[in-house]
Design a protein around this motif. Structure first.
Motif, mmCIF file in Angstrom:
data_model
loop_
_atom_site.group_PDB
_atom_site.id
_atom_site.type_symbol
_atom_site.label_atom_id
_atom_site.label_comp_id
_atom_site.label_asym_id
_atom_site.label_seq_id
_atom_site.Cartn_x
_atom_site.Cartn_y
_atom_site.Cartn_z
ATOM 1 N N LEU A 1 25.818 -11.358 -30.669
ATOM 2 C CA LEU A 1 24.723 -10.619 -30.891
ATOM 3 C C LEU A 1 23.618 -11.073 -30.070
ATOM 4 O O LEU A 1 23.210 -12.064 -30.027
ATOM 5 C CB LEU A 1 24.119 -10.786 -32.373
ATOM 6 C CG LEU A 1 23.042 -10.152 -32.754
ATOM 7 C CD1 LEU A 1 23.383 -8.730 -32.794
ATOM 8 C CD2 LEU A 1 22.625 -10.530 -34.249
ATOM 9 N N ASP A 2 23.066 -9.851 -29.112
ATOM 10 C CA ASP A 2 21.838 -10.264 -28.503
ATOM 11 C C ASP A 2 20.718 -9.307 -28.625
ATOM 12 O O ASP A 2 20.530 -8.257 -27.972
ATOM 13 C CB ASP A 2 22.453 -9.808 -26.790
ATOM 14 C CG ASP A 2 21.561 -10.262 -25.986
ATOM 15 O OD1 ASP A 2 20.476 -10.540 -26.058
ATOM 16 O OD2 ASP A 2 21.876 -9.990 -24.587
ATOM 17 N N VAL A 3 19.881 -9.876 -29.606
ATOM 18 C CA VAL A 3 18.812 -9.245 -29.970
ATOM 19 C C VAL A 3 17.957 -8.897 -29.067
ATOM 20 O O VAL A 3 17.148 -7.839 -28.902
ATOM 21 C CB VAL A 3 18.023 -9.915 -31.184
ATOM 22 C CG1 VAL A 3 16.772 -9.201 -31.735
ATOM 23 C CG2 VAL A 3 19.081 -9.952 -32.367
ATOM 24 N N ASP A 4 17.700 -10.035 -28.080
ATOM 25 C CA ASP A 4 16.666 -9.880 -27.056
ATOM 26 C C ASP A 4 17.035 -8.608 -26.080
ATOM 27 O O ASP A 4 15.865 -7.850 -25.708
ATOM 28 C CB ASP A 4 16.825 -11.111 -26.128
ATOM 29 C CG ASP A 4 15.878 -11.176 -25.007
ATOM 30 O OD1 ASP A 4 14.589 -11.145 -25.303
ATOM 31 O OD2 ASP A 4 16.402 -11.269 -23.894
ATOM 32 N N THR A 5 18.328 -8.299 -25.918
ATOM 33 C CA THR A 5 18.676 -7.289 -25.216
ATOM 34 C C THR A 5 18.426 -5.882 -25.824
ATOM 35 O O THR A 5 17.757 -5.143 -25.116
ATOM 36 C CB THR A 5 20.242 -7.214 -24.610
ATOM 37 O OG1 THR A 5 20.385 -8.346 -23.731
ATOM 38 C CG2 THR A 5 20.716 -5.819 -24.154
ATOM 39 N N ILE A 6 18.552 -5.988 -26.954
ATOM 40 C CA ILE A 6 18.006 -4.649 -28.016
ATOM 41 C C ILE A 6 16.253 -4.325 -27.737
ATOM 42 O O ILE A 6 16.211 -3.205 -27.399
ATOM 43 C CB ILE A 6 18.590 -4.925 -29.422
ATOM 44 C CG1 ILE A 6 20.080 -4.934 -29.596
ATOM 45 C CG2 ILE A 6 17.847 -3.824 -30.269
ATOM 46 C CD1 ILE A 6 20.547 -5.183 -30.799
ATOM 47 N N PHE A 7 15.790 -5.659 -27.854
ATOM 48 C CA PHE A 7 14.381 -5.057 -27.647
ATOM 49 C C PHE A 7 13.894 -4.956 -26.407
ATOM 50 O O PHE A 7 13.136 -3.757 -26.239
ATOM 51 C CB PHE A 7 13.366 -6.542 -28.199
ATOM 52 C CG PHE A 7 13.502 -6.657 -29.671
ATOM 53 C CD1 PHE A 7 13.346 -5.851 -30.544
ATOM 54 C CD2 PHE A 7 13.340 -7.902 -30.065
ATOM 55 C CE1 PHE A 7 13.366 -5.633 -31.944
ATOM 56 C CE2 PHE A 7 13.464 -8.227 -31.664
ATOM 57 C CZ PHE A 7 12.992 -7.027 -32.455
ATOM 58 N N LEU B 1 14.935 2.922 -36.983
ATOM 59 C CA LEU B 1 16.515 2.701 -37.120
ATOM 60 C C LEU B 1 16.887 1.327 -36.750
ATOM 61 O O LEU B 1 17.677 0.540 -37.445
ATOM 62 C CB LEU B 1 17.173 3.803 -36.336
ATOM 63 C CG LEU B 1 18.976 3.900 -36.572
ATOM 64 C CD1 LEU B 1 19.291 3.891 -37.787
ATOM 65 C CD2 LEU B 1 19.319 4.747 -35.621
ATOM 66 N N LEU B 2 16.571 0.866 -35.602
ATOM 67 C CA LEU B 2 16.859 -0.487 -34.909
ATOM 68 C C LEU B 2 16.464 -1.639 -35.757
ATOM 69 O O LEU B 2 17.000 -2.576 -36.097
ATOM 70 C CB LEU B 2 16.655 -0.532 -33.529
ATOM 71 C CG LEU B 2 17.718 0.485 -32.587
ATOM 72 C CD1 LEU B 2 16.865 0.274 -31.100
ATOM 73 C CD2 LEU B 2 18.787 -0.015 -32.739
ATOM 74 N N ALA C 1 19.671 -0.483 -19.627
ATOM 75 C CA ALA C 1 18.287 -0.373 -20.197
ATOM 76 C C ALA C 1 17.490 -1.372 -20.175
ATOM 77 O O ALA C 1 16.111 -1.567 -19.982
ATOM 78 C CB ALA C 1 18.357 0.706 -21.302
ATOM 79 N N ALA C 2 18.230 -2.515 -20.534
ATOM 80 C CA ALA C 2 17.150 -3.778 -20.752
ATOM 81 C C ALA C 2 16.727 -4.188 -19.509
ATOM 82 O O ALA C 2 15.544 -4.846 -19.289
ATOM 83 C CB ALA C 2 17.837 -4.951 -21.388
ATOM 84 N N THR C 3 17.610 -4.065 -18.305
ATOM 85 C CA THR C 3 17.129 -4.512 -17.056
ATOM 86 C C THR C 3 16.035 -3.851 -16.658
ATOM 87 O O THR C 3 15.411 -4.199 -15.396
ATOM 88 C CB THR C 3 18.288 -4.590 -16.296
ATOM 89 O OG1 THR C 3 18.851 -3.348 -16.185
ATOM 90 C CG2 THR C 3 19.409 -5.526 -16.948
ATOM 91 N N VAL C 4 15.960 -2.529 -16.721
ATOM 92 C CA VAL C 4 14.851 -1.600 -16.260
ATOM 93 C C VAL C 4 13.763 -1.473 -16.922
ATOM 94 O O VAL C 4 13.026 -0.613 -16.603
ATOM 95 C CB VAL C 4 15.435 -0.270 -15.971
ATOM 96 C CG1 VAL C 4 16.645 -0.398 -15.089
ATOM 97 C CG2 VAL C 4 15.935 0.419 -17.214
ATOM 98 N N GLY C 5 13.387 -2.311 -17.730
ATOM 99 C CA GLY C 5 12.165 -2.282 -18.533
ATOM 100 C C GLY C 5 12.310 -1.480 -19.943
ATOM 101 O O GLY C 5 11.212 -1.353 -20.648
ATOM 102 N N GLY C 6 13.320 -0.956 -20.238
ATOM 103 C CA GLY C 6 13.806 -0.138 -21.483
ATOM 104 C C GLY C 6 13.730 1.285 -21.210
ATOM 105 O O GLY C 6 13.169 1.780 -20.010
ATOM 106 N N ASN C 7 14.553 1.836 -21.894
ATOM 107 C CA ASN C 7 14.881 3.356 -21.551
ATOM 108 C C ASN C 7 15.238 4.006 -22.918
ATOM 109 O O ASN C 7 16.331 3.897 -23.413
ATOM 110 C CB ASN C 7 16.142 3.579 -20.694
ATOM 111 C CG ASN C 7 16.149 5.211 -20.311
ATOM 112 O OD1 ASN C 7 16.336 5.797 -21.120
ATOM 113 N ND2 ASN C 7 16.047 5.396 -19.058
ATOM 114 N N ALA C 8 14.470 4.772 -23.593
ATOM 115 C CA ALA C 8 14.777 5.420 -24.943
ATOM 116 C C ALA C 8 15.837 6.194 -25.033
ATOM 117 O O ALA C 8 16.652 6.225 -26.065
ATOM 118 C CB ALA C 8 13.404 6.037 -25.516
ATOM 119 N N PHE C 9 16.069 7.026 -23.910
ATOM 120 C CA PHE C 9 17.011 7.856 -24.047
ATOM 121 C C PHE C 9 18.551 7.461 -23.864
ATOM 122 O O PHE C 9 19.457 7.866 -24.547
ATOM 123 C CB PHE C 9 16.808 9.023 -22.470
ATOM 124 C CG PHE C 9 15.759 9.908 -22.752
ATOM 125 C CD1 PHE C 9 15.572 10.972 -23.475
ATOM 126 C CD2 PHE C 9 14.603 9.364 -22.065
ATOM 127 C CE1 PHE C 9 14.577 11.697 -23.642
ATOM 128 C CE2 PHE C 9 13.380 10.084 -22.006
ATOM 129 C CZ PHE C 9 13.429 11.324 -22.907
#
Length: 267
Positions: A42-48, A15-16, A165-173
């Protein structure tokens, strides 16, 4: 059986990828004052990072994602297709060289639309290229104004929860909880692009729709093979605006032009 974590990651990535590929990976030394206002936001880095995409994958896929800037700017989209294909192939090769980075082949599946266009349908696209070249940019711009794809993606990248979520290494939920507007834009964009391209260049809209549905098919097939209780649990956890993307029957109806299948959850 494919782990649930992998399927969740593939769904989010599919989706992303559809929306992020319409943006650009901003170079680290980009001059903020030289960029349009929308691109500053737009902050693509944050999304990844919110998705937990590892560095080993980023170093392989960032050049390819950056090559899709023509989609974000909606300029020279058709003429840039060959470069996109070349860099996508390079990204795949890079990931193969690091066998432990993406052993579940999430990027390959999430970007399968590009592979489908570049390897399977390239002859058809080349035949339509002369017709498509002068009209695609305008079609994409019109559909973006109607469907708010870029503005919703920008808002998503700036959401405080996604940034956390980006600052903690990612969180899919956390990411999954904020996908509703992006799915809404997707529900609008696919019919818009399909119908307008068909009206300009015969069958080109159906070809584009077929291509764009590829990554969602991969996710839906895997989920459909799960036990009924587990499949129901996953479906309930997904925003209702996104549920079409994990249902093979609905995806098949959409692929065949029945866009009412997007809205079955609202009936």
């Amino acid at each position: 059986m494919v782990p649930i974590k992998t399927m969740r990651a593939l769904f989010l990535s599919s989706l992303l990828f559809f929306t992020v590929a319409n943006g650009a990976v901003e170079p680290a030394n980009a001059d903020k004052d030289s960029l349009p206002q929308e691109d500053q936001m737009l902050d693509v880095d944050t999304i990844f990072r919110a998705m937990g995409v590892p560095y080993c994958m980023r170093k392989c896929i960032d050049p390819f994602i950056n090559s899709t800037t023509s989609l974000w700017y909606m300029k020279d989209v058709v003429s840039q297709a060959r470069q996109v294909c070349t860099l996508h192939a390079q990204a795949i090769t890079c990931l193969k060289n690091d066998q432990f980075c993406d052993h579940n082949k999430i990027f390959v599946k999430a970007s399968s639309s590009v592979q489908y266009m570049c390897a399977t349908k390239h002859v058809l696209f080349e035949r339509m290229e002369k017709c498509l070249n002068p009209v695609v940019d305008d079609v994409m711009s019109i559909c973006d104004k109607q469907c708010y794809s870029r503005s919703n993606l920008t808002a998503f990248s700036q959401d405080s929860n996604v940034k956390f979520a980006a600052t903690v290494g990612g969180n899919a939920f956390i990411v999954a909880d904020h996908l509703g507007p992006l799915c809404s834009s997707l529900q609008c964009t696919l019919p818009c692009v399909t119908k307008k391209l068909n009206s300009k260049c015969a069958l080109s809209g159906w070809l584009s729709l077929d291509m764009l549905m590829q990554p969602f098919d991969a996710v839906a097939v895997m989920i459909d093979q799960l036990s009924v209780p587990l499949k129901d649990l996953i479906t309930k956890k997904i925003d209702k605006q996104c549920r079409f993307a994990v249902n093979p029957t609905r995806l098949n109806r959409i692929r065949n032009g029945d866009f009412s299948a997007f809205n079955m959850d609202n009936l």
